[in-house]
Design an enzyme around this catalytic site. Sequence first.
Site, PDB file in Angstrom:
ATOM      1  CB  CYS A  83      35.778   9.317 -35.626  1.00  0.00           C
ATOM      2  SG  CYS A  83      36.328  10.152 -34.151  1.00  0.00           S
ATOM      3  CD  GLU A  84      37.218   5.333 -40.904  1.00  0.00           C
ATOM      4  OE1 GLU A  84      36.735   4.364 -41.507  1.00  0.00           O
ATOM      5  OE2 GLU A  84      38.138   6.033 -41.364  1.00  0.00           O
ATOM      6  N   GLY A 101      54.754 -15.498 -49.552  1.00  0.00           N
ATOM      7  CA  GLY A 101      53.348 -15.866 -49.449  1.00  0.00           C
ATOM      8  C   GLY A 101      52.967 -16.905 -48.416  1.00  0.00           C
ATOM      9  N   PRO A 161      60.191 -14.358 -48.588  1.00  0.00           N
ATOM     10  CG  PRO A 161      61.321 -15.473 -46.863  1.00  0.00           C
ATOM     11  CD  PRO A 161      61.468 -15.044 -48.310  1.00  0.00           C
ATOM     12  N   GLY A 162      57.998 -12.785 -46.255  1.00  0.00           N
ATOM     13  CA  GLY A 162      57.845 -11.612 -45.396  1.00  0.00           C
ATOM     14  C   GLY A 162      57.227 -12.052 -44.086  1.00  0.00           C
ATOM     15  NE  ARG A 163      50.932 -12.946 -44.092  1.00  0.00           N
ATOM     16  CZ  ARG A 163      50.048 -11.953 -44.203  1.00  0.00           C
ATOM     17  NH1 ARG A 163      49.505 -11.430 -43.131  1.00  0.00           N
ATOM     18  NH2 ARG A 163      49.694 -11.503 -45.390  1.00  0.00           N
TER      19      ARG A 163
HETATM   20  N1  LLP Z   1      57.035 -10.729 -52.791  1.00  0.00           N
HETATM   21  C1  LLP Z   1      56.159  -9.884 -53.362  1.00  0.00           C
HETATM   22  C2  LLP Z   1      56.354  -9.499 -54.759  1.00  0.00           C
HETATM   23  C3  LLP Z   1      55.063  -9.396 -52.624  1.00  0.00           C
HETATM   24  O1  LLP Z   1      54.189  -8.581 -53.197  1.00  0.00           O
HETATM   25  C4  LLP Z   1      54.900  -9.793 -51.278  1.00  0.00           C
HETATM   26  C5  LLP Z   1      53.783  -9.299 -50.466  1.00  0.00           C
HETATM   27  C6  LLP Z   1      55.863 -10.665 -50.714  1.00  0.00           C
HETATM   28  C7  LLP Z   1      56.908 -11.115 -51.503  1.00  0.00           C
HETATM   29  C8  LLP Z   1      55.796 -11.128 -49.291  1.00  0.00           C
HETATM   30  O2  LLP Z   1      54.653 -11.873 -49.044  1.00  0.00           O
HETATM   31  P1  LLP Z   1      54.497 -12.608 -47.637  1.00  0.00           P
HETATM   32  O3  LLP Z   1      55.565 -13.667 -47.549  1.00  0.00           O
HETATM   33  O4  LLP Z   1      54.642 -11.605 -46.580  1.00  0.00           O
HETATM   34  O5  LLP Z   1      53.134 -13.183 -47.690  1.00  0.00           O
HETATM   35  N2  LLP Z   1      49.229  -6.202 -46.090  1.00  0.00           N
HETATM   36  C9  LLP Z   1      48.793  -7.563 -46.301  1.00  0.00           C
HETATM   37  C10 LLP Z   1      49.818  -8.390 -47.038  1.00  0.00           C
HETATM   38  C11 LLP Z   1      50.271  -7.769 -48.337  1.00  0.00           C
HETATM   39  C12 LLP Z   1      51.298  -8.586 -49.058  1.00  0.00           C
HETATM   40  C13 LLP Z   1      51.862  -7.830 -50.217  1.00  0.00           C
HETATM   41  N3  LLP Z   1      52.891  -8.504 -50.926  1.00  0.00           N
HETATM   42  C14 LLP Z   1      48.419  -8.179 -44.961  1.00  0.00           C
HETATM   43  O6  LLP Z   1      48.530  -7.508 -43.934  1.00  0.00           O
HETATM   44  O7  LLP Z   1      47.972  -9.316 -44.906  1.00  0.00           O
END
Ligand code: LLP
Length: 418
Positions: free
Chosen positions: A344-345, A239, A274-276
């Site tokens: 087309c949106e 997050g 962590p993802g983003r």
């Molecule tokens: N863990 C769980 C259970 C999650 O659902 C998520 C993201 C993460 C970890 C990783 O979160 P991060 O560190 O990346 O914030 N498509 C959206 C973001 C969707 C996030 C979904 N869950 C966007 O483009 O902003």
Amino acid sequence: MDHFSYRDGRYYAEDVSLETIAQAVGTPFYCYSTATLTRHYKVFSAHFTDIGAKVCYAVKANSNLAILNTLAKLGCGADVVSEGEIRLAIAAGIKPSDIVFSGVGKTATEMAYALEQDIFQFNVESAPEVELLNQVAVSKGKKANIAIRVNPDVDPKTHAKISTGMKETKFGVAIAHALPLYKLAAKLAGINVQGVSVHIGSQLTQLEPFQQAFARVRIFVDELRKEGFTISTLDLGGGLGIPYGEDEPPLPDSYAEIAKQETKGIGCQLVFEPGRVLVGNAGILVSRVIYVKKSETRNFVIVDAAMNDLIRPSLYGAYHHIVPVVAPAASVKPEAVDIVGPVCETGDIFAEQRMLQLPEAGDLLAFRSAGAYGASMSSTYNARPLVAEVMVNGSKYEVVRKRQTYDELLSRDYIPSW
Ligand code: LLP
């Protein structure tokens, strides 16, 4: 900090000019920087090595095998939400013992596959899920290690579509209702209760919501232990936000400080997802201007990338910094432009009334911070083939996903026999 920068007015990924890549692979394309990804992983994980935490990259942010393999080689684990993501993580070299399986809707088939792989942990989100997981595990003569994902009802103060830790959302089990679920799970032969998990949302730009959520979970872990449960893992989710524009989200060091402070002496193996923050600023999307169309009130810059390639602006109104790959002369004055795609949106818009030096047809533009939830959320809407993905490493680059061909696109469908 990232490794995309200008050299003599030309935009580079590490030591490779983006014009060179565009010429070789065509546009649009995603470009990832190995040095940036590596740096982000090292900066993030360094804060947790002293406490032996597991860093499990949220695969959904970008599931390209090249990204996963780069992280695997650094010792990273994976947070997955589908069988497909488990398969990708394992194919990339991530150890099953470093995989956590999240998500509200795991199917029996997915559970069975994950059990066969002996993954580290299932983050379970409901009573029916725990019951199904038990049945599947028993039928395979296995025990599933679980954490129950609790919903701490904390407002993460982010976009509504990516808030997950409030009671109105489908995620987790309210803390007040979680104890009965732990008691139920403890009675099941196919379940080994080992932890608690929490994830309150994505692109958080403040620390307080994390702090509140972690504090609530901590109290709950103490309560579980008083009830006799052995809680050995605590998954604090992902997050942490990244700077897309002017915003300045907290840095990993202050996030780590909060996490450590709120879990001090807890005696659990911590897990982070962590993802983003790892991959977001390690990727850009490069697109070419097709036309500049001037209307009475607007300068429309029509580019060859569209909402199907990068949906974040359309879906969340997200801001992505847009820079020219060849910097125009400083004497060109910025004006308000709308950068739009060919779909087309009306919602196929990357930037509205953005102050930019007006590009010309044929110019290349780079959409920054597109490494997370860019390619992984792309589609073939409007029968547009999935774009190429390229990874740079120093002065080398390789295509890590080929541009989809029209043959591939057409071969997915069948005309029925009648
Ligand atoms: N863990 C769980 C259970 C999650 O659902 C998520 C993201 C993460 C970890 C990783 O979160 P991060 O560190 O990346 O914030 N498509 C959206 C973001 C969707 C996030 C979904 N869950 C966007 O483009 O902003």
